[in-house]
Design an enzyme around this catalytic site. Structure first.
Site, PDB file in Angstrom:
ATOM      1  N   ARG A  99       0.834  -1.210   0.000  1.00  0.00           N
ATOM      2  CA  ARG A  99       0.000   0.000   0.000  1.00  0.00           C
ATOM      3  C   ARG A  99       0.869   1.261   0.000  1.00  0.00           C
ATOM      4  O   ARG A  99       0.476   2.283  -0.549  1.00  0.00           O
ATOM      5  CB  ARG A  99      -0.904   0.016   1.232  1.00  0.00           C
ATOM      6  CG  ARG A  99      -1.770  -1.241   1.343  1.00  0.00           C
ATOM      7  CD  ARG A  99      -2.794  -1.098   2.423  1.00  0.00           C
ATOM      8  NE  ARG A  99      -3.568   0.112   2.200  1.00  0.00           N
ATOM      9  CZ  ARG A  99      -4.385   0.650   3.077  1.00  0.00           C
ATOM     10  NH1 ARG A  99      -4.540   0.101   4.255  1.00  0.00           N
ATOM     11  NH2 ARG A  99      -5.048   1.743   2.790  1.00  0.00           N
ATOM     12  N   TYR A 101     -10.045  10.472  -7.225  1.00  0.00           N
ATOM     13  CA  TYR A 101     -10.827  11.550  -6.611  1.00  0.00           C
ATOM     14  C   TYR A 101     -10.305  11.837  -5.216  1.00  0.00           C
ATOM     15  O   TYR A 101      -9.841  10.931  -4.525  1.00  0.00           O
ATOM     16  CB  TYR A 101     -12.331  11.225  -6.562  1.00  0.00           C
ATOM     17  CG  TYR A 101     -12.714   9.875  -5.980  1.00  0.00           C
ATOM     18  CD1 TYR A 101     -12.678   8.727  -6.751  1.00  0.00           C
ATOM     19  CD2 TYR A 101     -13.146   9.762  -4.653  1.00  0.00           C
ATOM     20  CE1 TYR A 101     -13.058   7.495  -6.230  1.00  0.00           C
ATOM     21  CE2 TYR A 101     -13.537   8.537  -4.123  1.00  0.00           C
ATOM     22  CZ  TYR A 101     -13.481   7.402  -4.927  1.00  0.00           C
ATOM     23  OH  TYR A 101     -13.854   6.186  -4.416  1.00  0.00           O
ATOM     24  N   PRO A 102     -10.366  13.111  -4.831  1.00  0.00           N
ATOM     25  CA  PRO A 102      -9.994  13.448  -3.459  1.00  0.00           C
ATOM     26  C   PRO A 102     -11.217  13.336  -2.555  1.00  0.00           C
ATOM     27  O   PRO A 102     -12.357  13.469  -3.028  1.00  0.00           O
ATOM     28  CB  PRO A 102      -9.547  14.902  -3.576  1.00  0.00           C
ATOM     29  CG  PRO A 102     -10.343  15.465  -4.700  1.00  0.00           C
ATOM     30  CD  PRO A 102     -10.647  14.325  -5.641  1.00  0.00           C
ATOM     31  N   MET A 103     -11.005  13.053  -1.291  1.00  0.00           N
ATOM     32  CA  MET A 103     -12.134  13.032  -0.351  1.00  0.00           C
ATOM     33  C   MET A 103     -11.702  13.430   1.053  1.00  0.00           C
ATOM     34  O   MET A 103     -10.509  13.468   1.365  1.00  0.00           O
ATOM     35  CB  MET A 103     -12.824  11.667  -0.343  1.00  0.00           C
ATOM     36  CG  MET A 103     -12.025  10.529   0.229  1.00  0.00           C
ATOM     37  SD  MET A 103     -13.004   8.989   0.283  1.00  0.00           S
ATOM     38  CE  MET A 103     -14.209   9.348   1.564  1.00  0.00           C
ATOM     39  N   LYS A 138     -13.191  13.369   5.401  1.00  0.00           N
ATOM     40  CA  LYS A 138     -14.179  12.869   6.355  1.00  0.00           C
ATOM     41  C   LYS A 138     -14.908  14.078   6.935  1.00  0.00           C
ATOM     42  O   LYS A 138     -14.293  15.104   7.231  1.00  0.00           O
ATOM     43  CB  LYS A 138     -13.480  12.060   7.459  1.00  0.00           C
ATOM     44  CG  LYS A 138     -12.877  10.736   6.949  1.00  0.00           C
ATOM     45  CD  LYS A 138     -13.922   9.661   6.841  1.00  0.00           C
ATOM     46  CE  LYS A 138     -13.450   8.393   6.138  1.00  0.00           C
ATOM     47  NZ  LYS A 138     -12.392   7.683   6.842  1.00  0.00           N
ATOM     48  N   HIS A 148     -15.202  -0.878   6.423  1.00  0.00           N
ATOM     49  CA  HIS A 148     -14.816  -0.356   5.104  1.00  0.00           C
ATOM     50  C   HIS A 148     -13.853  -1.328   4.414  1.00  0.00           C
ATOM     51  O   HIS A 148     -14.031  -1.678   3.251  1.00  0.00           O
ATOM     52  CB  HIS A 148     -14.172   1.022   5.268  1.00  0.00           C
ATOM     53  CG  HIS A 148     -13.417   1.479   4.065  1.00  0.00           C
ATOM     54  ND1 HIS A 148     -14.038   2.072   2.998  1.00  0.00           N
ATOM     55  CD2 HIS A 148     -12.108   1.386   3.744  1.00  0.00           C
ATOM     56  CE1 HIS A 148     -13.125   2.329   2.072  1.00  0.00           C
ATOM     57  NE2 HIS A 148     -11.956   1.929   2.490  1.00  0.00           N
ATOM     58  N   GLN A 175      -6.631  -0.378  -4.683  1.00  0.00           N
ATOM     59  CA  GLN A 175      -6.721   1.001  -4.189  1.00  0.00           C
ATOM     60  C   GLN A 175      -5.354   1.510  -3.771  1.00  0.00           C
ATOM     61  O   GLN A 175      -4.562   0.774  -3.199  1.00  0.00           O
ATOM     62  CB  GLN A 175      -7.686   1.112  -2.994  1.00  0.00           C
ATOM     63  CG  GLN A 175      -7.090   0.652  -1.672  1.00  0.00           C
ATOM     64  CD  GLN A 175      -7.662   1.321  -0.421  1.00  0.00           C
ATOM     65  OE1 GLN A 175      -8.460   2.242  -0.481  1.00  0.00           O
ATOM     66  NE2 GLN A 175      -7.242   0.849   0.734  1.00  0.00           N
ATOM     67  N   SER A 191     -18.504   5.921   4.754  1.00  0.00           N
ATOM     68  CA  SER A 191     -18.790   6.804   3.618  1.00  0.00           C
ATOM     69  C   SER A 191     -20.184   7.426   3.727  1.00  0.00           C
ATOM     70  O   SER A 191     -20.368   8.613   3.457  1.00  0.00           O
ATOM     71  CB  SER A 191     -18.694   6.043   2.292  1.00  0.00           C
ATOM     72  OG  SER A 191     -17.362   5.631   2.053  1.00  0.00           O
TER      73      SER A 191
HETATM   74  O1  76R Z   1      -6.912  -4.213   5.153  1.00  0.00           O
HETATM   75  C1  76R Z   1      -6.184  -3.231   4.977  1.00  0.00           C
HETATM   76  O2  76R Z   1      -4.974  -3.191   5.170  1.00  0.00           O
HETATM   77  C2  76R Z   1      -6.736  -1.995   4.447  1.00  0.00           C
HETATM   78  C3  76R Z   1      -8.044  -1.633   5.044  1.00  0.00           C
HETATM   79  C4  76R Z   1      -8.353  -0.283   4.427  1.00  0.00           C
HETATM   80  C5  76R Z   1      -8.062   0.986   4.956  1.00  0.00           C
HETATM   81  C6  76R Z   1      -7.385   1.347   6.250  1.00  0.00           C
HETATM   82  C7  76R Z   1      -8.991  -0.087   3.154  1.00  0.00           C
HETATM   83  C8  76R Z   1      -9.391  -1.113   2.300  1.00  0.00           C
HETATM   84  N1  76R Z   1      -9.112   1.255   2.929  1.00  0.00           N
HETATM   85  C9  76R Z   1      -8.545   1.941   3.980  1.00  0.00           C
HETATM   86  C10 76R Z   1      -8.439   3.314   4.144  1.00  0.00           C
HETATM   87 MN1  76R Z   1     -10.112   2.129   1.388  1.00  0.00          MN
HETATM   88  N2  76R Z   1     -11.129   2.998  -0.133  1.00  0.00           N
HETATM   89  C11 76R Z   1     -11.600   4.292  -0.146  1.00  0.00           C
HETATM   90  C12 76R Z   1     -12.493   4.447  -1.248  1.00  0.00           C
HETATM   91  O3  76R Z   1     -15.834   6.004  -2.472  1.00  0.00           O
HETATM   92  C13 76R Z   1     -15.774   5.823  -1.227  1.00  0.00           C
HETATM   93  O4  76R Z   1     -16.817   5.725  -0.507  1.00  0.00           O
HETATM   94  C14 76R Z   1     -14.443   5.722  -0.560  1.00  0.00           C
HETATM   95  C15 76R Z   1     -13.281   5.696  -1.542  1.00  0.00           C
HETATM   96  C16 76R Z   1     -12.526   3.246  -1.931  1.00  0.00           C
HETATM   97  C17 76R Z   1     -13.340   2.916  -3.168  1.00  0.00           C
HETATM   98  C18 76R Z   1     -11.668   2.336  -1.215  1.00  0.00           C
HETATM   99  C19 76R Z   1     -11.410   1.003  -1.568  1.00  0.00           C
HETATM  100  N3  76R Z   1      -9.865   3.955   2.244  1.00  0.00           N
HETATM  101  C20 76R Z   1      -9.078   4.230   3.324  1.00  0.00           C
HETATM  102  C21 76R Z   1      -9.054   5.652   3.540  1.00  0.00           C
HETATM  103  C22 76R Z   1      -8.291   6.388   4.632  1.00  0.00           C
HETATM  104  C23 76R Z   1      -9.279   6.735   5.680  1.00  0.00           C
HETATM  105  C24 76R Z   1      -8.720   7.031   7.020  1.00  0.00           C
HETATM  106  O5  76R Z   1      -7.533   6.766   7.283  1.00  0.00           O
HETATM  107  O6  76R Z   1      -9.516   7.516   7.865  1.00  0.00           O
HETATM  108  C25 76R Z   1      -9.884   6.219   2.598  1.00  0.00           C
HETATM  109  C26 76R Z   1     -10.185   7.690   2.386  1.00  0.00           C
HETATM  110  C27 76R Z   1     -10.382   5.144   1.786  1.00  0.00           C
HETATM  111  C28 76R Z   1     -11.273   5.303   0.746  1.00  0.00           C
HETATM  112  N4  76R Z   1     -10.432   0.280   0.572  1.00  0.00           N
HETATM  113  C29 76R Z   1      -9.918  -0.926   1.029  1.00  0.00           C
HETATM  114  C30 76R Z   1     -10.823   0.068  -0.748  1.00  0.00           C
HETATM  115  C31 76R Z   1     -10.546  -1.305  -1.103  1.00  0.00           C
HETATM  116  C32 76R Z   1     -10.809  -1.918  -2.483  1.00  0.00           C
HETATM  117  C33 76R Z   1      -9.988  -1.909  -0.007  1.00  0.00           C
HETATM  118  C34 76R Z   1      -9.515  -3.357   0.116  1.00  0.00           C
HETATM  119  C35 76R Z   1      -8.083  -3.288  -0.310  1.00  0.00           C
HETATM  120  C36 76R Z   1      -7.299  -4.475  -0.022  1.00  0.00           C
HETATM  121  O7  76R Z   1      -7.722  -5.322   0.775  1.00  0.00           O
HETATM  122  O8  76R Z   1      -6.207  -4.530  -0.601  1.00  0.00           O
END
Ligand code: 76R
Length: 268
Positions: free
Chosen positions: A149, A164-166, A168, A191, A204, A242
C-alpha cells in the site's frame, strides 16, 4: 474531549496532474512540430516511467473530466516530485498543456486497529502507549501487505484509473474527528471488509493529504473493467464510513497508455 489520531505510515509522495491540451495551438504549429512533440513526450514518459527506489509515473487519457490527460507520479521525496513536475512543464509537450487540476499527497496506511488497541491497554500519551504504537508501526511497516500500500505497483492489466480526493465530514452530529478511536477503528474495519470483496478486481492506493492539499485523502483506484469503479463506489456509499462521513471532490476516469502511444494520441 479531544480524540486520538490514528498512527500512520507514509511511503511515496504522489502528484496527480490533470491537463487539457491546447489542440488549436498544436494544429496551428503544423505536422513537423506535432511529430517532435510526440517524440519528446514518448521519451519523457519512458524516462519518468521508472524513478528511484521503484517509484513510477504513468500517463492516462481522460474520458470526461473536462480535460485530456491525467499524469500520476510517485517519488521518494517531495524534491524529486517537484523535479518531475518541472520536467513535464519544461518539455516540448508542456508548451501545449493547460493545467486543470493537480493534487499533492503521500501514500498512507492508517493504523486504526493498533491505535485503538494501544488506547485500550494504556493511557494515551504515556510512555507505554507510545511504545505500543512504536512496535505496531515497526511490525506493520515490515509487513508485505502494508508495504504494497505504501509502495504500490499496479497489478498487470489494470489499465483503468479512477482518481478523486475526499475528506471525512466534520458536521454537527456527524463529525468523524470527534468519534472515539474505537468507533473509527470499527468503521474502517467494515470499510476494509467491503473493499476486500473487490480483491483482484480493484486495487486502491490511498494517499494522505492533510496539510498538503485541499482535501484529506486522494483515492486512486485501478481496475481491468471501468464498471468496477461504479460498483465499488456505489457499494461503499452504504458503508457507515462513507454514508455518514464521506465527502467527495472531483472524479477523474482515465485509461493508461504506453509512452510509445503518444504519437497515436496526438494524432501523428
Ligand atoms: O486491510 C487493509 O490493510 C486496508 C483496510 C483499508 C483501509 C485502512 C482499506 C481497504 N481502505 C482503507 C483506508 Mn479504502 N477505499 C476508499 C475508497 O468512495 C468511497 O466511498 C471511498 C473511496 C474506496 C473505493 C476504497 C477502496 N480507504 C481508506 C481511507 C483512509 C481513511 C482514514 O484513514 O480515515 C480512505 C479515504 C479510503 C477510501 N479500501 C480498502 C478500498 C478497497 C478496495 C480496499 C480493500 C483493499 C485491499 O484489501 O487490498
Amino acid at each position: 474531549m479531544s480524540q486520538i489520531a490514528p498512527a500512520t505510515l507514509e511511503g511515496w509522495y504522489a502528484l496527480h496532474q490533470v491537463f487539457s491540451m491546447d489542440w488549436a495551438a498544436l494544429r496551428a504549429a503544423g505536422p513537423g512540430v506535432r511529430e517532435n512533440v510526440a517524440g519528446a513526450a514518448r521519451e519523457l514518459f519512458a524516462d519518468l516511467a521508472t524513478g528511484p527506489d521503484g517509484t513510477w509515473s504513468a500517463p492516462f487519457r481522460l474520458a470526461g473530466g473536462g480535460a485530456d490527460w491525467l499524469f500520476v507520479h510517485f517519488r521518494p521525496t517531495l524534491d524529486e516530485l517537484a523535479d518531475v513536475q518541472r520536467r513535464v512543464s519544461d518539455s516540448p509537450l508542456g508548451v501545449y498543456l493547460r493545467r486543470e487540476y493537480d493534487y499533492l499527497s503521500i501514500t498512507e496506511a492508517g493504523l486504526y486497529h493498533a491505535t485503538a488497541e494501544a488506547a485500550r491497554e494504556h493511557k494515551p500519551g504515556s510512555d507505554e502507549f507510545k511504545a505500543h504504537i512504536g512496535e505496531a508501526l515497526a511490525a506493520e511497516g515490515a509487513s508485505a501487505h502494508v508495504r504494497s500500500r505504501l509502495y504500490p505497483q499496479v497489478p498487470e492489466g489494470m489499465r483503468y484509473v479512477s482518481f478523486y480526493p475526499m475528506s471525512k465530514r466534520r458536521a454537527e452530529g456527524a463529525n468523524w474527528y470527534a468519534l472515539p478511536v474505537e468507533q473509527r477503528s470499527r468503521l474502517m474495519r467494515e470499510h476494509g471488509m467491503t473493499g476486500r470483496t473487490f480483491a483482484g478486481r480493484v486495487f486502491q492506493v490511498i494517499t494522505g493529504s492533510v496539510g498538503l492539499d485541499d482535501w484529506e485523502w486522494g483515492v486512486t483506484l485501478f481496475a481491468r473493467d471501468p464498471l468496477e469503479f461504479k460498483r465499488i463506489v456505489t457499494e461503499m456509499r452504504y458503508d457507515e464510513a462513507s454514508t455518514l462521513y464521506g465527502e467527495f471532490g472531483r472524479f477523474f476516469t482515465g485509461i493508461r497508455f504506453a509512452p510509445s502511444d503518444w504519437a497515436k494520441h496526438l494524432g501523428v
